[in-house]
Design a protein around this motif. Structure first.
Motif, PDB file in Angstrom:
ATOM      1  N   SER A  99      49.559  30.019  54.944  1.00  0.00           N
ATOM      2  CA  SER A  99      50.895  29.563  54.554  1.00  0.00           C
ATOM      3  C   SER A  99      51.790  29.317  55.767  1.00  0.00           C
ATOM      4  CB  SER A  99      51.551  30.594  53.629  1.00  0.00           C
ATOM      5  OG  SER A  99      51.593  31.867  54.255  1.00  0.00           O
ATOM      6  N   THR A 100      51.468  29.926  56.907  1.00  0.00           N
ATOM      7  CA  THR A 100      52.273  29.680  58.113  1.00  0.00           C
ATOM      8  C   THR A 100      52.128  28.245  58.605  1.00  0.00           C
ATOM      9  OG1 THR A 100      50.429  30.548  59.428  1.00  0.00           O
ATOM     10  CG2 THR A 100      52.221  32.077  58.893  1.00  0.00           C
ATOM     11  N   ARG A 101      50.999  27.606  58.290  1.00  0.00           N
ATOM     12  CA  ARG A 101      50.791  26.214  58.692  1.00  0.00           C
ATOM     13  C   ARG A 101      51.014  25.246  57.530  1.00  0.00           C
ATOM     14  NH1 ARG A 101      46.032  28.223  61.535  1.00  0.00           N
ATOM     15  NH2 ARG A 101      44.707  27.228  59.969  1.00  0.00           N
ATOM     16  N   LEU A 102      50.583  25.628  56.351  1.00  0.00           N
ATOM     17  CA  LEU A 102      50.747  24.759  55.190  1.00  0.00           C
ATOM     18  C   LEU A 102      52.095  25.039  54.526  1.00  0.00           C
ATOM     19  CD1 LEU A 102      47.164  24.592  53.601  1.00  0.00           C
ATOM     20  CD2 LEU A 102      48.309  22.962  55.100  1.00  0.00           C
ATOM     21  N   THR A 103      53.117  24.529  55.142  1.00  0.00           N
ATOM     22  CA  THR A 103      54.474  24.655  54.618  1.00  0.00           C
ATOM     23  C   THR A 103      54.674  23.651  53.481  1.00  0.00           C
ATOM     24  OG1 THR A 103      55.268  23.007  56.198  1.00  0.00           O
ATOM     25  CG2 THR A 103      55.300  25.325  56.902  1.00  0.00           C
ATOM     26  N   PRO A 104      55.727  23.797  52.677  1.00  0.00           N
ATOM     27  CA  PRO A 104      55.960  22.841  51.588  1.00  0.00           C
ATOM     28  C   PRO A 104      55.986  21.387  52.050  1.00  0.00           C
ATOM     29  CG  PRO A 104      57.338  24.765  51.273  1.00  0.00           C
ATOM     30  CD  PRO A 104      56.663  24.944  52.601  1.00  0.00           C
ATOM     31  N   ALA A 105      56.595  21.121  53.197  1.00  0.00           N
ATOM     32  CA  ALA A 105      56.650  19.737  53.697  1.00  0.00           C
ATOM     33  C   ALA A 105      55.253  19.225  54.040  1.00  0.00           C
ATOM     34  CB  ALA A 105      57.559  19.653  54.920  1.00  0.00           C
ATOM     35  N   ARG A 106      54.459  20.063  54.683  1.00  0.00           N
ATOM     36  CA  ARG A 106      53.110  19.633  55.045  1.00  0.00           C
ATOM     37  C   ARG A 106      52.218  19.524  53.812  1.00  0.00           C
ATOM     38  NH1 ARG A 106      50.610  21.419  60.797  1.00  0.00           N
ATOM     39  NH2 ARG A 106      52.063  20.185  62.053  1.00  0.00           N
ATOM     40  N   ILE A 107      52.425  20.375  52.832  1.00  0.00           N
ATOM     41  CA  ILE A 107      51.648  20.277  51.593  1.00  0.00           C
ATOM     42  C   ILE A 107      51.846  18.910  50.951  1.00  0.00           C
ATOM     43  CG2 ILE A 107      51.485  21.123  49.218  1.00  0.00           C
ATOM     44  CD1 ILE A 107      52.002  23.949  50.343  1.00  0.00           C
ATOM     45  N   ARG A 108      53.090  18.462  50.872  1.00  0.00           N
ATOM     46  CA  ARG A 108      53.360  17.142  50.273  1.00  0.00           C
ATOM     47  C   ARG A 108      52.735  16.020  51.099  1.00  0.00           C
ATOM     48  NH1 ARG A 108      58.390  19.724  49.482  1.00  0.00           N
ATOM     49  NH2 ARG A 108      59.240  18.763  51.378  1.00  0.00           N
ATOM     50  N   GLU A 109      52.836  16.149  52.423  1.00  0.00           N
ATOM     51  CA  GLU A 109      52.268  15.122  53.304  1.00  0.00           C
ATOM     52  C   GLU A 109      50.750  15.079  53.177  1.00  0.00           C
ATOM     53  OE1 GLU A 109      51.943  14.209  58.128  1.00  0.00           O
ATOM     54  OE2 GLU A 109      53.122  15.897  57.370  1.00  0.00           O
ATOM     55  N   PHE A 110      50.112  16.252  53.206  1.00  0.00           N
ATOM     56  CA  PHE A 110      48.658  16.310  53.127  1.00  0.00           C
ATOM     57  C   PHE A 110      48.160  15.898  51.743  1.00  0.00           C
ATOM     58  CE2 PHE A 110      48.266  19.757  56.674  1.00  0.00           C
ATOM     59  CZ  PHE A 110      48.645  18.810  57.606  1.00  0.00           C
ATOM     60  N   ALA A 111      48.952  16.182  50.716  1.00  0.00           N
ATOM     61  CA  ALA A 111      48.543  15.807  49.358  1.00  0.00           C
ATOM     62  C   ALA A 111      48.384  14.300  49.230  1.00  0.00           C
ATOM     63  CB  ALA A 111      49.552  16.321  48.342  1.00  0.00           C
ATOM     64  N   ARG A 112      49.281  13.551  49.849  1.00  0.00           N
ATOM     65  CA  ARG A 112      49.174  12.086  49.802  1.00  0.00           C
ATOM     66  C   ARG A 112      47.888  11.616  50.473  1.00  0.00           C
ATOM     67  NH1 ARG A 112      54.840  12.494  50.738  1.00  0.00           N
ATOM     68  NH2 ARG A 112      54.527  12.287  53.005  1.00  0.00           N
ATOM     69  N   LEU A 113      47.565  12.202  51.619  1.00  0.00           N
ATOM     70  CA  LEU A 113      46.325  11.840  52.309  1.00  0.00           C
ATOM     71  C   LEU A 113      45.105  12.196  51.467  1.00  0.00           C
ATOM     72  CD1 LEU A 113      47.213  13.217  55.868  1.00  0.00           C
ATOM     73  CD2 LEU A 113      47.156  10.810  55.181  1.00  0.00           C
ATOM     74  N   LEU A 114      45.149  13.375  50.876  1.00  0.00           N
ATOM     75  CA  LEU A 114      44.019  13.858  50.080  1.00  0.00           C
ATOM     76  C   LEU A 114      43.774  12.966  48.870  1.00  0.00           C
ATOM     77  CD1 LEU A 114      41.911  16.108  49.617  1.00  0.00           C
ATOM     78  CD2 LEU A 114      43.697  17.385  48.395  1.00  0.00           C
ATOM     79  N   VAL A 115      44.835  12.637  48.149  1.00  0.00           N
ATOM     80  CA  VAL A 115      44.701  11.790  46.964  1.00  0.00           C
ATOM     81  C   VAL A 115      44.191  10.407  47.355  1.00  0.00           C
ATOM     82  CG1 VAL A 115      45.989  10.619  45.131  1.00  0.00           C
ATOM     83  CG2 VAL A 115      46.383  13.050  45.588  1.00  0.00           C
ATOM     84  N   THR A 116      44.664   9.878  48.466  1.00  0.00           N
ATOM     85  CA  THR A 116      44.206   8.562  48.918  1.00  0.00           C
ATOM     86  C   THR A 116      42.708   8.555  49.193  1.00  0.00           C
ATOM     87  OG1 THR A 116      46.350   8.010  49.890  1.00  0.00           O
ATOM     88  CG2 THR A 116      44.441   6.815  50.725  1.00  0.00           C
ATOM     89  N   ASP A 117      42.213   9.570  49.902  1.00  0.00           N
ATOM     90  CA  ASP A 117      40.789   9.614  50.217  1.00  0.00           C
ATOM     91  C   ASP A 117      39.956   9.863  48.956  1.00  0.00           C
ATOM     92  OD1 ASP A 117      41.434   9.153  52.820  1.00  0.00           O
ATOM     93  OD2 ASP A 117      40.320  10.853  53.635  1.00  0.00           O
ATOM     94  N   CYS A 118      40.419  10.726  48.065  1.00  0.00           N
ATOM     95  CA  CYS A 118      39.674  10.972  46.827  1.00  0.00           C
ATOM     96  C   CYS A 118      39.642   9.726  45.949  1.00  0.00           C
ATOM     97  CB  CYS A 118      40.295  12.142  46.063  1.00  0.00           C
ATOM     98  SG  CYS A 118      39.933  13.756  46.794  1.00  0.00           S
ATOM     99  N   THR A 119      40.719   8.959  45.962  1.00  0.00           N
ATOM    100  CA  THR A 119      40.735   7.699  45.215  1.00  0.00           C
ATOM    101  C   THR A 119      39.719   6.726  45.777  1.00  0.00           C
ATOM    102  OG1 THR A 119      43.068   7.987  44.658  1.00  0.00           O
ATOM    103  CG2 THR A 119      42.168   5.759  44.485  1.00  0.00           C
TER     104      THR A 119
END
Length: 329
Positions: free
Chosen positions: A285-305
């Motif tokens: 959680s020290t690295r995966l902050t709320p802002a980074r979670i949202r940013e990484f989620a977009r990348l993750l969804v794009t690659d899974c798509t």
């Protein structure tokens, strides 16, 4: 942050893959179909070329070619491959007549191709006239090798996500009421570098598990084990969280499996919309902050798509399950 472009699949990557069977073999047939579409044509070319071309089965090119452009062997293998895919993707075992109607082949040509497939154990013609996947397909579907093609297909995307985020990236499948992680790219940091491959974890307290729940897997029955103070332990709270994951297209587990461990995950879908796998990004959680979670989620969804598109899934309206309801995180 170095935002590398996601990998792109070349034109040789199959675009149409598997279809879930409404029977107990759903998971293995999903994986078998993925494996077949990635490696099957090369396999058929090797196994059938002698049988169809060299064995005197085809007397003239007119019997298998609609035009003179494609080579005889290539056209014969393509037709045999198309027949096998049709059989694998049929919800009910097709008859000889069904295959003739869908393929447009002459009876003699269809009979020769089916005989060749049957000799190699790829199809089985039963007494009632139905044509089903053969023993070789069944053995492969029930073997651990059935995961190999899925791992190979997703590997460039796991590596891309790891390069961009620096965190641990996992590929998982659903096994019963648990998720099993079958591939991983390790994080670049000392904290959070855990090997999850081979581990099976509950669905209610993991982001990967919530992906499958949102994709249509049944909610776990009975008491939900409390792994941390933040674990969701009631059916109502879990159902609400899964519904939210389905709405936004990705799932989150924040300190629900272990204190301080954060994971987000998104679905990989087959051609009929079924969730066949999930990818996750995991870190402290020290690295995966709320802002980074949202940013990484977009990348993750794009690659899974991108992966889902390679498996034949196409949707302009977000993620949807087979029954048409909102599906998977």
């Amino acid at each position: 942050m170095n935002m590398r472009a996601p990998p792109r699949l070349d034109s040789s990557t199959p675009k149409s893959v598997d279809r879930c069977f409404e029977r107990p073999y759903t998971r293995v047939w999903n994986l078998c179909s993925i494996s077949w579409n990635i490696f099957g044509r090369a396999f058929l070319r090797r196994r059938l070329s002698t049988d169809i071309i060299g064995g005197g089965q085809v007397s003239s090119s007119d019997e298998i070619l609609a035009s003179s452009n494609p080579p005889v062997g290539t056209q014969a293998v393509d037709r045999a491959a198309a027949l096998l895919v049709t059989i694998l993707e049929s919800g009910d075992a097709p008859s000889f007549g069904d295959l003739q109607a869908s393929s447009g082949l002459a009876k003699s040509t269809l009979s020769r191709l089916l005989s060749s497939l049957e000799r190699h154990g790829l199809v089985l013609r039963s007494d009632d006239g139905a044509v089903r996947p053969g023993a070789a397909i069944t053995r492969y579907a029930h073997s651990d090798r059935s995961y190999d093609a899925l791992i190979e297909l997703t590997r460039p995307f796991l590596q891309h996500l790891n390069a961009v985020t620096g965190e641990t990236i996992n590929l998982a499948i659903l096994v019963g009421d648990e998720v099993e992680q079958i591939a991983q790219v390790d994080c670049r940091f000392l904290i959070g570098n855990v090997n999850w491959v081979g581990q099976r974890l509950p669905t209610h307290c993991t982001a990967l598990g919530k992906v499958f729940l949102a994709g249509g897997a049944p909610l776990p029955h009975g008491p939900l084990v409390r792994r941390t103070p933040r674990t969701l332990t009631t059916q109502g709270r879990l159902a609400a969280d899964v519904k939210e994951a389905a709405r936004r297209g990705w799932a989150l587990a924040d300190s629900e499996l272990e204190p301080g461990l954060v994971a987000l995950a998104a679905p990989v879908r087959s051609s009929d919309g079924s969730v066949v796998a999930a990818l996750s990004i995991t870190g402290p959680s020290t690295r995966l902050t709320p802002a980074r979670i949202r940013e990484f989620a977009r990348l993750l969804v794009t690659d899974c798509t991108e992966i889902s598109t390679a498996l034949g899934f196409h949707s302009k309206n977000g993620f949807h399950s087979k029954n048409g309801k909102a599906g998977a995180a």
